[in-house]
Design a protein around this motif. Sequence first.
Motif, mmCIF file in Angstrom:
data_model
loop_
_atom_site.group_PDB
_atom_site.id
_atom_site.type_symbol
_atom_site.label_atom_id
_atom_site.label_comp_id
_atom_site.label_asym_id
_atom_site.label_seq_id
_atom_site.Cartn_x
_atom_site.Cartn_y
_atom_site.Cartn_z
ATOM 1 N N MET A 1 -8.125 -0.604 0.475
ATOM 2 C CA MET A 1 -7.284 0.315 1.253
ATOM 3 C C MET A 1 -6.986 1.585 0.450
ATOM 4 S SD MET A 1 -6.591 -0.923 4.264
ATOM 5 C CE MET A 1 -5.130 -0.035 4.741
ATOM 6 N N LYS A 2 -6.614 1.415 -0.802
ATOM 7 C CA LYS A 2 -6.319 2.580 -1.636
ATOM 8 C C LYS A 2 -7.544 3.476 -1.757
ATOM 9 C CE LYS A 2 -4.471 1.852 -5.606
ATOM 10 N NZ LYS A 2 -4.115 1.224 -6.899
ATOM 11 N N HIS A 3 -8.700 2.874 -1.997
ATOM 12 C CA HIS A 3 -9.929 3.643 -2.174
ATOM 13 C C HIS A 3 -10.283 4.410 -0.895
ATOM 14 C CE1 HIS A 3 -13.845 4.722 -3.750
ATOM 15 N NE2 HIS A 3 -14.373 4.312 -2.604
ATOM 16 N N ASP B 1 -17.806 8.081 9.497
ATOM 17 C CA ASP B 1 -18.843 8.272 8.482
ATOM 18 C C ASP B 1 -18.226 8.264 7.076
ATOM 19 O OD1 ASP B 1 -21.565 8.806 7.701
ATOM 20 O OD2 ASP B 1 -20.921 10.865 7.259
ATOM 21 N N LEU B 2 -17.099 8.959 6.913
ATOM 22 C CA LEU B 2 -16.412 8.971 5.620
ATOM 23 C C LEU B 2 -15.957 7.566 5.223
ATOM 24 C CD1 LEU B 2 -14.198 12.163 5.999
ATOM 25 C CD2 LEU B 2 -16.111 11.846 4.421
ATOM 26 N N LEU B 3 -15.425 6.834 6.189
ATOM 27 C CA LEU B 3 -14.973 5.475 5.917
ATOM 28 C C LEU B 3 -16.147 4.589 5.525
ATOM 29 C CD1 LEU B 3 -12.701 3.415 5.847
ATOM 30 C CD2 LEU B 3 -13.043 3.056 8.298
ATOM 31 N N SER B 4 -17.246 4.739 6.213
ATOM 32 C CA SER B 4 -18.441 3.959 5.904
ATOM 33 C C SER B 4 -18.922 4.245 4.480
ATOM 34 C CB SER B 4 -19.535 4.285 6.919
ATOM 35 O OG SER B 4 -20.701 3.583 6.622
ATOM 36 N N LYS B 5 -18.908 5.517 4.106
ATOM 37 C CA LYS B 5 -19.318 5.892 2.741
ATOM 38 C C LYS B 5 -18.347 5.339 1.702
ATOM 39 C CE LYS B 5 -21.804 10.048 4.063
ATOM 40 N NZ LYS B 5 -21.789 11.510 4.149
ATOM 41 N N ALA B 6 -17.054 5.396 2.006
ATOM 42 C CA ALA B 6 -16.044 4.871 1.078
ATOM 43 C C ALA B 6 -16.221 3.364 0.899
ATOM 44 C CB ALA B 6 -14.636 5.191 1.575
ATOM 45 N N LEU B 7 -16.489 2.664 1.989
ATOM 46 C CA LEU B 7 -16.697 1.213 1.907
ATOM 47 C C LEU B 7 -17.952 0.890 1.091
ATOM 48 C CD1 LEU B 7 -15.757 0.104 5.528
ATOM 49 C CD2 LEU B 7 -14.498 -0.398 3.409
ATOM 50 N N ALA B 8 -18.973 1.718 1.221
ATOM 51 C CA ALA B 8 -20.218 1.493 0.481
ATOM 52 C C ALA B 8 -20.007 1.651 -1.029
ATOM 53 C CB ALA B 8 -21.298 2.455 0.963
ATOM 54 N N GLU B 9 -18.978 2.395 -1.427
ATOM 55 C CA GLU B 9 -18.695 2.594 -2.852
ATOM 56 C C GLU B 9 -17.977 1.401 -3.485
ATOM 57 O OE1 GLU B 9 -18.116 7.451 -2.462
ATOM 58 O OE2 GLU B 9 -16.369 6.168 -2.716
ATOM 59 N N LEU B 10 -17.469 0.506 -2.661
ATOM 60 C CA LEU B 10 -16.718 -0.644 -3.165
ATOM 61 C C LEU B 10 -17.652 -1.737 -3.673
ATOM 62 C CD1 LEU B 10 -14.149 -0.968 -0.245
ATOM 63 C CD2 LEU B 10 -13.689 -0.058 -2.537
ATOM 64 N N SER B 11 -17.116 -2.580 -4.528
ATOM 65 C CA SER B 11 -17.884 -3.754 -4.953
ATOM 66 C C SER B 11 -18.070 -4.659 -3.740
ATOM 67 C CB SER B 11 -17.140 -4.503 -6.060
ATOM 68 O OG SER B 11 -15.976 -5.119 -5.531
ATOM 69 N N GLU B 12 -19.086 -5.491 -3.786
ATOM 70 C CA GLU B 12 -19.373 -6.382 -2.653
ATOM 71 C C GLU B 12 -18.199 -7.302 -2.317
ATOM 72 O OE1 GLU B 12 -21.392 -7.840 0.589
ATOM 73 O OE2 GLU B 12 -21.798 -6.047 -0.606
ATOM 74 N N VAL C 1 0.839 -1.199 0.000
ATOM 75 C CA VAL C 1 0.000 0.000 0.000
ATOM 76 C C VAL C 1 0.873 1.248 0.000
ATOM 77 C CG1 VAL C 1 -1.649 1.350 1.366
ATOM 78 C CG2 VAL C 1 -2.024 -1.092 1.020
ATOM 79 N N ARG C 2 1.934 1.245 0.814
ATOM 80 C CA ARG C 2 2.834 2.408 0.833
ATOM 81 C C ARG C 2 3.483 2.642 -0.520
ATOM 82 N NH1 ARG C 2 5.806 3.476 6.534
ATOM 83 N NH2 ARG C 2 3.930 3.334 7.787
ATOM 84 N N VAL C 3 3.890 1.578 -1.175
ATOM 85 C CA VAL C 3 4.504 1.706 -2.494
ATOM 86 C C VAL C 3 3.481 2.255 -3.488
ATOM 87 C CG1 VAL C 3 5.491 0.432 -4.442
ATOM 88 C CG2 VAL C 3 6.285 -0.038 -2.124
ATOM 89 N N LEU C 4 2.264 1.751 -3.432
ATOM 90 C CA LEU C 4 1.227 2.208 -4.351
ATOM 91 C C LEU C 4 0.820 3.657 -4.099
ATOM 92 C CD1 LEU C 4 -1.009 -0.974 -4.456
ATOM 93 C CD2 LEU C 4 0.365 -0.064 -6.332
ATOM 94 N N GLU C 5 0.925 4.093 -2.843
ATOM 95 C CA GLU C 5 0.500 5.452 -2.494
ATOM 96 C C GLU C 5 1.618 6.486 -2.589
ATOM 97 O OE1 GLU C 5 -1.132 5.039 1.416
ATOM 98 O OE2 GLU C 5 -3.133 4.738 0.621
ATOM 99 N N ARG C 6 2.813 6.066 -2.844
ATOM 100 C CA ARG C 6 3.930 7.007 -2.861
ATOM 101 C C ARG C 6 3.812 7.986 -4.017
ATOM 102 N NH1 ARG C 6 7.273 5.569 -6.912
ATOM 103 N NH2 ARG C 6 9.210 6.600 -6.402
ATOM 104 N N ASP C 7 4.476 9.101 -3.866
ATOM 105 C CA ASP C 7 4.503 10.110 -4.914
ATOM 106 C C ASP C 7 5.270 9.527 -6.100
ATOM 107 O OD1 ASP C 7 4.480 12.413 -6.399
ATOM 108 O OD2 ASP C 7 6.034 13.415 -5.215
#
Length: 166
Positions: free
Chosen positions: A153-155, A104-115, A38-44
Motif C-alpha cells: 500500500m505504501k509503495h 497503468d501506474l498501479l500496475s507498474k507499481a505492483l510490478a516493482e514489488l517482490s512476488e 497506513v494513515r499513520v505511516l503516511e502522515r507528515d
Amino acid sequence: MSSPGALLENYYRELVGFLSARLGNRHAAEDIAHDACVRVLERDATTAIEHPRAFLYQTALNLVIDGHRRSLRRKAEPLEVLDLDERFFMAPPQASMDHHQQLDLLSKALAELSEPCRQSFLLRKLEGLSYIEIAERLNVSRSVVEKNIVNAMKHCRLRMRESAPL
C-alpha cells in the motif's frame, strides 16, 4: 519515542482485537486497522506522536465513524435515486483516460514489488482473503502477510503521488 513502523508492530494485533470485539466482524476490523496503520505511516512526520497507541486507536475509531456515516447516507437515499445515478452517470472522456492512466501506474507499481508482497496484496484486495487465509496459501506467517500488505500500500500510494500532476 517510537517510529511509526514500531507503532504498527506493537499495536496492530491488539487494535484488530479491539475493533473486532466492537464491530463483530474480524474482516472489517482487519481492514480498518490496516487503513489506520497506513494513515499513520503516511502522515507528515514533522510532529512526533506523543502517545502512539492512543493516536493509532483514535485514527481507527475515526475511520469507523466515517464508515458509519457513509453507510447512513447511503441508506437514506431512495433506491430509485441510486438506480438513476448509476444508470445515467457517464464519466467524461478525460476522467476515463485518467482512470486508465491510474490503472497503468498501479500496475507498474505492483510490478516493482517482490512476488510475496504483490501476492499478499492481490489476494487481500482482489480476492478478499483474510490475513490468515493468505498466510496459509503462501505458507508464511500472518505477520509477514500484514507487513507485505502495508508495504505494498505504501509503495503504490508513493508511486501514484509521484506521478500526480502538480
